[in-house]
Each structure stands twice: as C-alpha cells, then as structure tokens.
Design a protein around this motif. Structure first.
Motif, PDB file in Angstrom:
ATOM      1  N   GLY A 147      68.437 -31.968 -53.955  1.00  0.00           N
ATOM      2  CA  GLY A 147      67.352 -30.995 -53.900  1.00  0.00           C
ATOM      3  C   GLY A 147      67.776 -29.559 -54.147  1.00  0.00           C
ATOM      4  N   ARG A 148      68.901 -29.351 -54.810  1.00  0.00           N
ATOM      5  CA  ARG A 148      69.397 -27.985 -55.039  1.00  0.00           C
ATOM      6  C   ARG A 148      68.423 -27.116 -55.825  1.00  0.00           C
ATOM      7  NH1 ARG A 148      75.356 -29.296 -57.181  1.00  0.00           N
ATOM      8  NH2 ARG A 148      75.396 -31.276 -56.095  1.00  0.00           N
ATOM      9  N   LEU A 149      67.789 -27.710 -56.833  1.00  0.00           N
ATOM     10  CA  LEU A 149      66.852 -26.927 -57.636  1.00  0.00           C
ATOM     11  C   LEU A 149      65.586 -26.615 -56.837  1.00  0.00           C
ATOM     12  CD1 LEU A 149      66.669 -25.587 -60.345  1.00  0.00           C
ATOM     13  CD2 LEU A 149      65.813 -27.722 -61.315  1.00  0.00           C
ATOM     14  N   VAL A 150      65.137 -27.561 -56.043  1.00  0.00           N
ATOM     15  CA  VAL A 150      63.981 -27.311 -55.164  1.00  0.00           C
ATOM     16  C   VAL A 150      64.316 -26.151 -54.230  1.00  0.00           C
ATOM     17  CG1 VAL A 150      62.508 -28.275 -53.357  1.00  0.00           C
ATOM     18  CG2 VAL A 150      63.160 -29.697 -55.316  1.00  0.00           C
ATOM     19  N   ASP A 151      65.511 -26.169 -53.650  1.00  0.00           N
ATOM     20  CA  ASP A 151      65.932 -25.077 -52.758  1.00  0.00           C
ATOM     21  C   ASP A 151      65.969 -23.747 -53.488  1.00  0.00           C
ATOM     22  OD1 ASP A 151      66.182 -26.848 -50.644  1.00  0.00           O
ATOM     23  OD2 ASP A 151      68.351 -27.064 -50.870  1.00  0.00           O
ATOM     24  N   TYR A 152      66.401 -23.748 -54.737  1.00  0.00           N
ATOM     25  CA  TYR A 152      66.439 -22.515 -55.534  1.00  0.00           C
ATOM     26  C   TYR A 152      65.023 -21.930 -55.657  1.00  0.00           C
ATOM     27  CZ  TYR A 152      66.843 -19.381 -59.499  1.00  0.00           C
ATOM     28  OH  TYR A 152      66.769 -18.280 -60.317  1.00  0.00           O
ATOM     29  N   TYR A 153      64.063 -22.774 -55.995  1.00  0.00           N
ATOM     30  CA  TYR A 153      62.693 -22.279 -56.127  1.00  0.00           C
ATOM     31  C   TYR A 153      62.150 -21.809 -54.785  1.00  0.00           C
ATOM     32  CZ  TYR A 153      62.326 -23.609 -61.006  1.00  0.00           C
ATOM     33  OH  TYR A 153      62.500 -23.684 -62.370  1.00  0.00           O
ATOM     34  N   ARG A 154      62.493 -22.480 -53.712  1.00  0.00           N
ATOM     35  CA  ARG A 154      62.054 -22.035 -52.376  1.00  0.00           C
ATOM     36  C   ARG A 154      62.614 -20.643 -52.075  1.00  0.00           C
ATOM     37  NH1 ARG A 154      60.797 -26.649 -48.216  1.00  0.00           N
ATOM     38  NH2 ARG A 154      60.429 -24.771 -47.053  1.00  0.00           N
ATOM     39  N   ARG A 155      63.869 -20.423 -52.401  1.00  0.00           N
ATOM     40  CA  ARG A 155      64.470 -19.095 -52.176  1.00  0.00           C
ATOM     41  C   ARG A 155      63.788 -18.022 -53.021  1.00  0.00           C
ATOM     42  NH1 ARG A 155      69.130 -22.140 -52.753  1.00  0.00           N
ATOM     43  NH2 ARG A 155      69.637 -21.139 -54.743  1.00  0.00           N
TER      44      ARG A 155
END
Length: 170
Positions: free
Chosen positions: A135-143
């Motif tokens: 989920g690294r990309l999901v986390d990037y968008y959340r940030r």
C-alpha cells in the motif's frame, strides 16, 4: 520547477517518463504495478497515452527545461472505477522521473491538480492507484490529502480509489 500545460506533442515525453518508471519499478522488484515491458513498446499503452493527451489536459513539470513529471486531468474517471455522482476532476497517469526523487515533483503536480480543480469550480478530485506493494502508493496519496474511497481489482491488479474534497475560492 515549472508546471506547464502540455498537449499531444508531449506524448513522447510522457511515454519516456512512464518507461523510466517501469524500469525503476522492475529494478526494485515491484513489477506488479505496471509489469516489466516499457509503455512505449506496448501499442495499446501508447494509444491510451495519446487518447488521454487528446481528451484530457496533460501538465508537465520541468526542471531545468527537462520533463521531471507529468499528470493528466480529465473530468471523467477511468472506466473501471464507479463514476462519481457529481462533477469531478480525475487524475490520470501521475508519474515522475526518479532522477528527481525527493524534490517534490509529484506533490507539486498533485497541488496543481487541486488548483485546477478549484479553478474549474469543481469540488471533487479523484485518483486511482496500485494498492499492492504494502500500500505504499495509497499511503503516498494519503500524505497528499486524499482519502481512500474503495478498493477494486482489474483482473489480478489490486487498486484503490481515493478522493479529495476541494474548497471553492471565496
């Protein structure tokens, strides 16, 4: 860094950015996102980029006159995610050149997407992304201000739909 509006003439630069991203993903054992073959070597992928450049608004981030990233905005989502029940701007093909990692290119393009959404008087900005790799990309968008809306799959590709509310100018 400058962000300029692009067009169909930027398709080769967009493909080069995508090819570079595939090379980096493969080198880092993350083939699940976009596979192992360069975008420019896949006729359907090339046509998809051309179509997005024709029907959307590509934006190109440049550093020292060279493309460092790109994002394409359209008022229509991908066909594999549920449509919004209100007007929206949808982010397509956000990609940055890894040679500029840590310089905020992706964040600047996402902030530009918010500005453009606000300029259009639209209150919803959405994006979908690869949900694998922990989920690294999901986390990037959340940030960067997005909230997960719903997961989805396309074949065996795990995705996540995310959204951000954009306040109108007062």
């Amino acid at each position: 860094m400058i962000i300029r509006q692009g067009g169909e003439e930027d398709v080769p630069a967009i493909l080069a950015l995508l090819d570079g991203a595939v090379e980096w993903l493969v080198a880092n054992g993350r083939e699940g996102q976009w596979g192992t073959e360069p975008w420019s070597a896949r006729p359907k992928a090339v046509e998809r980029v051309r179509e997005l450049a024709r029907t959307g608004t590509p934006w190109i981030a440049e550093i020292d006159g060279a493309p460092a990233g790109t994002i394409t905005l359209r008022q229509q989502s991908q066909d594999y995610v549920p449509p919004a029940d209100e007007p929206e701007v949808f982010i397509h093909l956000l990609v940055t050149d890894r040679r500029h990692a840590g310089r905020g290119v992706g964040a600047a393009l996402l902030a530009h997407a918010v500005t453009e959404t606000r300029r259009l008087g639209i209150g919803l900005l959405r994006v979908d992304c690869y949900a694998g790799s922990d989920g690294r990309l999901v986390d990037y968008y959340r940030r960067n201000g997005f909230e997960p809306v719903q997961p989805f799959t396309v074949g065996d590709w795990p995705g996540q739909l995310l959204a951000q509310r954009v306040q109108a100018l007062s």
